[in-house]
Design a protein around this motif. Sequence first.
Motif, PDB file in Angstrom:
ATOM      1  N   VAL A  48     -19.788  45.194  -1.439  1.00 37.02           N
ATOM      2  CA  VAL A  48     -18.724  45.410  -2.453  1.00 37.02           C
ATOM      3  C   VAL A  48     -17.860  46.917  -2.137  1.00 37.02           C
ATOM      4  N   GLY A  49     -18.179  47.532  -1.189  1.00 37.26           N
ATOM      5  CA  GLY A  49     -17.529  48.868  -0.724  1.00 37.26           C
ATOM      6  C   GLY A  49     -17.723  49.007   0.875  1.00 37.26           C
ATOM      7  N   VAL A  50     -16.852  50.042   0.976  1.00 30.97           N
ATOM      8  CA  VAL A  50     -16.807  50.429   2.433  1.00 30.97           C
ATOM      9  C   VAL A  50     -18.051  51.072   3.263  1.00 30.97           C
ATOM     10  N   GLU A  51     -18.845  51.719   2.270  1.00 32.81           N
ATOM     11  CA  GLU A  51     -19.994  52.440   2.657  1.00 32.81           C
ATOM     12  C   GLU A  51     -21.450  51.788   2.039  1.00 32.81           C
ATOM     13  N   GLU A  52     -21.174  50.674   1.599  1.00 36.81           N
ATOM     14  CA  GLU A  52     -22.434  49.950   0.972  1.00 36.81           C
ATOM     15  C   GLU A  52     -23.304  49.506   1.975  1.00 36.81           C
ATOM     16  N   THR A  72     -16.452  41.493   4.274  1.00 34.68           N
ATOM     17  CA  THR A  72     -15.752  42.758   3.860  1.00 34.68           C
ATOM     18  C   THR A  72     -15.860  43.835   5.027  1.00 34.68           C
ATOM     19  N   SER A  74     -17.512  47.094   6.010  1.00 36.33           N
ATOM     20  CA  SER A  74     -18.567  48.200   5.763  1.00 36.33           C
ATOM     21  C   SER A  74     -19.519  48.241   6.663  1.00 36.33           C
ATOM     22  N   ASN A  78     -16.677  49.156  10.197  1.00 35.92           N
ATOM     23  CA  ASN A  78     -15.974  50.486  10.456  1.00 35.92           C
ATOM     24  C   ASN A  78     -15.467  50.976  11.617  1.00 35.92           C
ATOM     25  N   HIS A  92     -12.456  43.892  -0.645  1.00 35.83           N
ATOM     26  CA  HIS A  92     -13.754  44.142  -1.733  1.00 35.83           C
ATOM     27  C   HIS A  92     -13.732  43.589  -2.948  1.00 35.83           C
ATOM     28  N   LYS A  93     -14.738  43.004  -3.552  1.00 39.53           N
ATOM     29  CA  LYS A  93     -14.668  42.489  -4.641  1.00 39.53           C
ATOM     30  C   LYS A  93     -13.709  41.808  -5.465  1.00 39.53           C
ATOM     31  N   ASN A  94     -13.146  40.906  -4.398  1.00 47.44           N
ATOM     32  CA  ASN A  94     -12.077  39.888  -4.369  1.00 47.44           C
ATOM     33  C   ASN A  94     -12.686  38.408  -4.240  1.00 47.44           C
TER      34      ASN A  94
END
Length: 146
Positions: A48-52, A72, A74, A78, A92-94
């Motif tokens: 759900v996020g770039v650093e998850e 996504t 993460s 990166n 993310h979250k889409n």
Amino acid sequence: IVGAFADSYLEVLRILSEVPPSCYKLEESCDSVPNFFGEIDTFIHVPVGVEEESFGLVYIEALASRVDCIFTISGILNEISDIEKYARVVAHKNSKDIYNALKACIEGGTSDILPMPSEKLEEFSIQKMTESYVDLFLEWHGNDSR
């Protein structure tokens, strides 16, 4: 769905209650990663996020298996500047992006998604990763020699 059952497990079960049980399987782990990837058509890994994702070995395993991937960005992704060549990348979250990417995988057609070249995968070999960690460790301790 493969992975440790998280806090959202009961919510996932609630959502899946509307789907015939023969259409899905929930597993906390798999015994053979190659067998797992060999049994599926599309792999979806969407933190759900770039650093998850701390590293994301599962990304590399999926890309090496040559299965269609939806990701996504993460963890290790990166560091792969051209990942869109090798996997469908969604926001993310889409859930709409994920749905559309999965639909594109199912519909097939002419895909511009390429298999990740073995040279790029080699960057993440145990040997190369070990060397990177040793170099990082030595750098932290102010010693440039092995």
